[in-house]
Design a protein around this motif. Structure first.
Motif, mmCIF file in Angstrom:
data_model
loop_
_atom_site.group_PDB
_atom_site.id
_atom_site.type_symbol
_atom_site.label_atom_id
_atom_site.label_comp_id
_atom_site.label_asym_id
_atom_site.label_seq_id
_atom_site.Cartn_x
_atom_site.Cartn_y
_atom_site.Cartn_z
ATOM 1 N N MET A 23 45.677 105.632 66.762
ATOM 2 C CA MET A 23 46.280 106.814 66.800
ATOM 3 C C MET A 23 45.735 108.057 65.937
ATOM 4 O O MET A 23 45.280 107.889 64.943
ATOM 5 N N SER A 24 45.723 109.219 66.436
ATOM 6 C CA SER A 24 45.040 110.251 65.821
ATOM 7 C C SER A 24 46.023 110.570 64.567
ATOM 8 O O SER A 24 47.190 110.667 64.550
ATOM 9 N N THR A 25 45.276 111.095 63.556
ATOM 10 C CA THR A 25 45.902 111.244 62.232
ATOM 11 C C THR A 25 46.986 112.337 62.601
ATOM 12 O O THR A 25 48.006 112.664 62.042
ATOM 13 N N ILE A 26 46.620 113.311 63.433
ATOM 14 C CA ILE A 26 47.404 114.543 63.593
ATOM 15 C C ILE A 26 48.796 114.106 64.182
ATOM 16 O O ILE A 26 49.649 114.952 63.690
ATOM 17 N N TYR A 60 50.425 111.835 63.159
ATOM 18 C CA TYR A 60 51.353 111.496 61.799
ATOM 19 C C TYR A 60 52.411 112.241 61.581
ATOM 20 O O TYR A 60 53.582 112.079 61.294
ATOM 21 N N TYR A 61 52.344 113.724 61.765
ATOM 22 C CA TYR A 61 53.238 114.782 61.319
ATOM 23 C C TYR A 61 54.492 114.774 62.615
ATOM 24 O O TYR A 61 55.593 114.978 62.190
ATOM 25 N N ASN A 76 38.214 118.175 60.472
ATOM 26 C CA ASN A 76 39.224 117.732 61.472
ATOM 27 C C ASN A 76 38.880 116.752 62.471
ATOM 28 O O ASN A 76 39.535 115.832 62.884
ATOM 29 N N THR A 133 38.109 112.999 60.597
ATOM 30 C CA THR A 133 39.369 112.250 60.189
ATOM 31 C C THR A 133 40.275 112.036 61.352
ATOM 32 O O THR A 133 41.387 111.766 61.014
ATOM 33 N N GLU A 134 39.811 112.272 62.415
ATOM 34 C CA GLU A 134 40.977 112.120 63.582
ATOM 35 C C GLU A 134 41.484 110.897 63.749
ATOM 36 O O GLU A 134 42.567 110.716 64.103
ATOM 37 N N ASN A 135 40.590 109.944 63.566
ATOM 38 C CA ASN A 135 41.383 108.463 63.721
ATOM 39 C C ASN A 135 41.139 107.637 62.332
ATOM 40 O O ASN A 135 40.983 106.582 62.321
ATOM 41 N N CYS A 136 41.004 108.535 61.289
ATOM 42 C CA CYS A 136 40.589 107.819 60.045
ATOM 43 C C CYS A 136 41.775 107.227 59.223
ATOM 44 O O CYS A 136 42.923 107.773 59.115
ATOM 45 N N MET A 188 45.267 117.222 51.400
ATOM 46 C CA MET A 188 45.030 117.466 52.931
ATOM 47 C C MET A 188 45.185 115.972 53.595
ATOM 48 O O MET A 188 45.987 115.704 54.605
ATOM 49 N N ARG A 208 48.035 113.386 56.093
ATOM 50 C CA ARG A 208 48.131 112.655 57.432
ATOM 51 C C ARG A 208 48.152 111.156 57.224
ATOM 52 O O ARG A 208 47.506 110.468 57.838
ATOM 53 N N ILE A 252 46.395 109.300 55.182
ATOM 54 C CA ILE A 252 45.310 108.724 55.234
ATOM 55 C C ILE A 252 45.214 107.849 53.617
ATOM 56 O O ILE A 252 45.321 108.661 52.840
#
Ligand SMILES: Cc1cc2nc3c(=O)[nH]c(=O)nc-3n(C[C@H](O)[C@H](O)[C@H](O)COP(=O)(O)OP(=O)(O)OC[C@H]3O[C@@H](n4cnc5c(N)ncnc54)[C@H](O)[C@@H]3O)c2cc1C
Ligand code: SF4
Ligand code: SF4
Lengths: 517, 450
Positions: free
Chosen positions: A1-4, A6-7, B133, B136-139, B157, B161, B163
């Motif tokens: 899942m893309s971290t974005i 998460y929001y 960006n 870290t997209e799938n980090c 930051m 998300r 991480i």
């Protein structure tokens, strides 16, 4: 899942809240559409909706520490003008259109016919509060109140630790529940006229209509009290409070439109346009609406008096004199008391002077020519045009329906004549201002971004200038979100004459922050 | 007179805007990073979704045209100071009569093994943000190296998300080269409360990969291996002046400037992060890479271009930052360890997220500096007290005037004063109230005695 994502991710509590809230909504719709309604279903649906919002809010903020919670705002579909936002906008707009123009589709019974559908769904609550069946306005009021209370709770959780935000939100919740909903409903049950004491002219544009005034007059002492209170609020209490605290006392502590914007509308506050062109449109529109509402009201009052429609023995000359006095006071204020400030706005000053003189002249002419209509226009017609375009389309359909697209204060910023009056006062005759903390601004833009009125707060803050803008509703969010502690809402005993001085007392120069000599 | 400015950061842009206030000469700003000035300090908020890039631009796009300031997005590659001409990457030539160099900083990177791997990033420019960006997209796990102001922003930051972050900080206590121990500890607690694995006294030794592409872990100086996918580096910045190193302009670590911010070449000035003062004023450093100094320098350069012969005098030190939810403000001098003849009083709340510290001279009792955490104080008031060497007791009695927290918020000045009273067996009480009235009275008094 893309971290974005998460929001966007909802935790279990939030999901529970969503299920409960939407469940309540579905139950309400299903019951309205099928016609199977009773008080148990109604209470269940209302409870599910309210608890839904409350549970959702708890889920959203329970694990968050005190602080600013704007993570992901511009990534979430509902708050960045994406699909969900448009969908929501269409639904709310649709609801308002039905409400104002097709209430029969909501089930409003025509001419003493029993209600059906959604309106009938709320009959039990209406019977309980005032012993009469519901109307579309009762439905609206109920949902409106649920929204302010529920989302007000959410807002308080979001900004907990910030006492200003907590107090003013409790205040709008209180005024909505008490003054706009419970008290008028219960009074109506006792056959008193509907009266929401906090809903003042010119926001309440029908205040001076013959039906409204006569409603007060025929309701004995209580009615008289309401009438006098209404007039006092308009002409005395409101200016005094604005002088001391700025327009915020009304716009973000009391008003229902503001209340909805601050609570249910909070997730959309950043969508307001900050461009200077919007600011220009804003000034044109809002003062035009103000002028329209004043002319309309003067016309209505004039013809009502002239045609003896008020159950009062009033002579037209009273009105003519009253308008003359108000006009003289306004002109005196503009040319003498605040002349210094208007001197930079020569055009405005002359324009307003001409407008005021014209109104005066026409009133006097109408009076002497014994015309039954001031301005030679049918005041009823004027009133209904205003009611349609401003009262319904602007304040309701656009004002709330467009929350997810244009931000939460579209009406307050571009249309509300009350805001226009209070704003003029705030700008020229009030102790309220937002001060800037020396040279600490890093021009990050949080303040401007989250200003629901579209004020470019940063443009003042980065120059170390105080902010005195007529549109500022004093919500205090700019000060809360500023990561460098740059902004503070203030009221001081120094009034208008000292305002310009304190704007220039403090200067950021090459020798650091200094005092101007 | 053609004014040319290299760099559209706060320093270069303030110079441009201030020049425009002083005259109508043509102004050109050349910058490689972006056409329009944006607020570098807001980079973190773009990543976290608080704002979009366009919201971080302090001026509307039409401002530049309206004020007749020409913007060029290009990289300056060479300077020919004899003919006063610049060459740009796209092959252009731009001549100037007055040149302002405001090229800012670049992030430090040391020669750790593995530092060139794709998953290593720092944060200074816009393209860094793009990189962060994307990598870290799938980090799920990250390491952040460097316990300074940018390091902690990167940590915040990434945490937004969700991480997992391990935060390597060389110092024994967080930012202890600047903060006194009590304050450091508060921030350490705050960092940990956001689920960060904070490792003090820990340095990066190597970044490890099996295939030379993907990072799988790092090794610390104590030999511990910690799994990770990306590594954020924030170990300070250096003036971004490579292109001037072979020019006739004198450089040391930064571009050397005199007290009027002129370089050794008379029509060339430098300001902001990229410059180094030959003779910094008392107690100030030769390079101070922060927003506020860049802004003040930009103004001074503009004045000097217009022959005002003005010395750069940054006045009393101030700065601010935010550590997760705790705001920080400093006015004046608050050293991490008390110097000889410095005294301090310190108050902190039970939750350890608010504190006030005031330092003063042990002999003269005049106030030296204010350190605020979770509490806002007024810049102008603190500044005036420090400049006027006000007696600590006078300050304490009037301390509420400085309070800048919102209406209705709790005030803690009395608790601080209690500490002073206990420590020095005094009986000081507050005289003034918080709020704008008191501030104006305060300043009117100062102005009338001048
Ligand atoms: C993430 C982050 C957060 C920060 N937060 C704070 C804070 O909260 N408070 C604070 O005081 N400071 C903060 N700072 C520091 C502050 O941002 C800098 O001190 C400030 O931006 C420096 O401004 P400047 O104008 O000197 O240079 P810069 O902002 O670096 O601007 C220089 C510009 O010149 C361009 N340039 C360089 N070389 C050339 C060339 N050869 N040709 C063309 N263009 C060129 C660069 O691309 C850049 O756009 C922060 C910095 C960062 C990175
Ligand atoms: S300027 Fe600040 S207080 Fe005023 S409306 Fe905007 S956000 Fe609210
Ligand atoms: S006032 Fe605060 S929020 Fe606004 S730009 Fe300045 S630092 Fe940012």
């Amino acid at each position: 899942m893309s971290t974005i994502n998460y929001y966007n991710k909802k935790n279990q509590t939030q999901l529970l809240g969503l299920v409960s809230g939407l469940g309540g909504l579905v139950l309400m719709l299903a019951s309205s559409l099928s016609g199977i309604a009773d008080s148990a279903i109604m209470w269940t649906a209302l409870a599910l909706m309210s608890f839904g919002i409350i549970i959702y809010s708890i889920g959203t903020y329970k694990d968050k520490l005190h602080g600013i919670h704007n993570d992901g705002v511009w990534y979430m579909s509902v708050s960045n003008r994406s699909l969900l936002a448009w969908l929501l906008g269409v639904i709310i707009t649709g609801f308002y259109i039905l409400l104002y123009f097709k209430p029969e589709l909501l089930g409003q019974g025509a001419d003493d016919m029993p209600n059906t559908g959604l309106v009938a769904f709320f009959d039990p609550l209406s019977m309980f509060l005032k012993g009469k069946p519901a109307s579309q306005w009762f439905v609206y009021g109920t949902l409106y109140t649920v929204a302010i209370i529920g989302f007000g709770f959410k807002f308080i959780l979001k900004y907990r630790g910030n006492r200003y935000q907590t107090l003013r939100t409790l205040s709008v919740m209180f005024f909505q529940l008490g003054f706009a909903f419970l008290i008028p409903s219960i009074m109506e049950g006792f056959n008193y006229p509907y009266y929401d004491a906090k809903n003042m002219w010119p926001l309440n544009y029908y205040f001076f209509n013959d039906r409204n005034i006569n409603g007060f007059l025929s309701a004995g002492n209580v009615g008289l009290f309401m009438l006098i209170l209404g007039l006092l609020l308009i002409f005395l209490i409101s200016p005094i409070l604005t002088y001391f605290y700025g327009k915020r006392w009304y716009c973000s502590w009391v008003c229902g439109c503001g209340g909805l914007a601050e609570t249910a509308g909070d997730p959309f506050r950043h969508l307001s346009s900050k461009s200077t062109s919007s600011w220009k449109i804003e000034r044109w529109l809002i003062y035009m609406v103000l002028a329209f509402s004043i002319i309309m009201t003067v016309a209505v009052v004039y013809s009502n008096i002239y045609n003896h429609r008020y159950e009062l023995n009033l002579q037209p000359i009273f009105l003519v004199l009253f308008v003359t006095v108000i006009a003289i006071i306004s002109l005196y204020f503009m040319w003498v008391k605040a002349g210094k400030y208007f001197s930079q706005h020569e055009l405005l000053k002359k324009g307003v002077t001409i407008a005021i003189s014209l109104i005066l002249a026409i009133i006097w002419i109408s009076y002497f020519t014994k015309s039954s209509n001031a301005f030679f226009i049918d005041s009823n017609q004027l009133n209904s045009i205003y009611g349609f375009y401003i009262g319904s389309i602007f304040s309701g359909v656009i004002g709330v329906g467009f929350y997810p697209i244009m931000g939460s204060r579209v009406w307050c910023r571009f249309g509300c004549p009350m805001a226009a009056i209070l704003g003029l006062q705030q700008k020229f005759f009030s102790r309220f201002r937002i001060t800037t903390n020396g040279g600490q601004c890093i021009s990050c833009g949080n303040c401007s971004n989250y200003c629901e009125m579209g004020i470019d707060v940063r443009s003042y803050a980065q120059r170390g200038e105080n902010i005195i803008r007529s549109s500022c509703v004093g919500c205090g969010i700019c000060a809360s979100v500023c990561p460098r502690g740059v902004l503070r809402l203030e009221t001081g005993k120094l009034d208008i004459t000292d305002k310009s001085k304190d704007m220039s007392v403090i200067k950021i120069t090459e020798s650091g922050v200094s005092l101007e000599q | 007179m053609q004014i040319v400015i290299i760099g559209n950061g706060i320093a270069g842009i303030t110079a441009a805007v201030s020049c425009r206030k002083l005259g109508n000469d043509p102004i050109t700003v050349i910058s490689s990073e972006s056409k329009y000035f944006y607020s570098r300090t807001a980079l973190m908020y773009i990543y976290m979704g608080h704002m979009r890039f366009e919201d971080t631009k302090p001026y509307q796009d039409n401002f530049w045209h309206q004020n007749n300031i020409e913007l060029i997005q290009d990289k300056v590659t060479e300077i020919d100071h004899q003919n006063s001409v610049l060459s740009t990457k796209s092959g252009g030539k731009i001549s100037y009569d007055k040149l302002v160099i405001a090229t800012g900083s670049k992030p430090n990177i040391f020669a750790w093994p593995g530092v060139d791997l794709q998953g290593v990033f720092s944060m200074y420019h816009l393209h860094d943000l793009e990189k962060i960006n994307s990598i870290t997209e799938n980090c799920k796990r990250a390491i952040v190296v460097g316990g300074g102001l940018i390091g902690i922003e990167i940590v915040e930051m990434l945490r937004s998300r969700n991480i997992e972050v391990t935060f390597l900080v060389r110092e024994k206590n967080f930012w202890d080269i600047v903060l006194p121990k009590e304050e450091s500890e508060m921030i350490e607690k705050e960092i940990r409360s956001h689920g960060v694995d904070l490792r003090l006294s820990t340095e990066l030794a190597s970044i490890n990969s099996d295939d030379g592409k993907k990072i799988h872990s790092i090794t610390t100086n104590s030999g511990e291996t910690i799994p990770t996918e990306v590594v954020g580096i924030a170990v300070g910045v250096t003036p971004n002046i490579d292109m001037f190193k072979n020019s006739a302009i004198d450089v040391n670590r930064g571009i050397l400037v005199d007290s009027q911010l002129r370089t050794n070449i008379s029509n060339v000035y430098a300001c902001g992060d990229c410059c180094e003062l030959r003779n910094p004023s008392n107690g100030r450093r030769a390079i101070e890479p922060i927003w506020y100094t860049g802004r003040l320098m930009g103004e001074v350069v503009a004045k000097n271009i217009y022959n005002h012969e003005l010395d750069y005098n940054p006045g009393v030190w101030f700065n601010s930052a935010k550590f997760f939810n705790i705001e920080y403000q400093i006015y004046g001098t608050v050293n991490p360890k008390l110097e000889e003849n410095e005294s301090t009083i310190f108050w902190r709340n039970k939750e350890k997220n608010k504190s006030i510290r005031i330092n003063f001279d042990s002999n003269s009792k005049s106030v030296l500096g204010f350190n605020l955490f979770g509490i806002r104080y007024r810049h102008e008031v603190c500044n005036a007290w420090i400049v006027n060497k006000t007696h600590i007791e006078d300050v304490l009695q009037n301390l509420k005037i400085a309070n800048f927290d919102g209406e209705f918020s709790s005030q803690f000045e009395n608790e601080l004063i209690d500490q002073y009273n206990k420590l020095y067996h005094k009986n000081i009480a507050t005289k003034a109230k918080r709020g704008h009235d008191s501030v104006l009275e305060f300043f009117n008094k100062i102005l009338s005695t001048k």
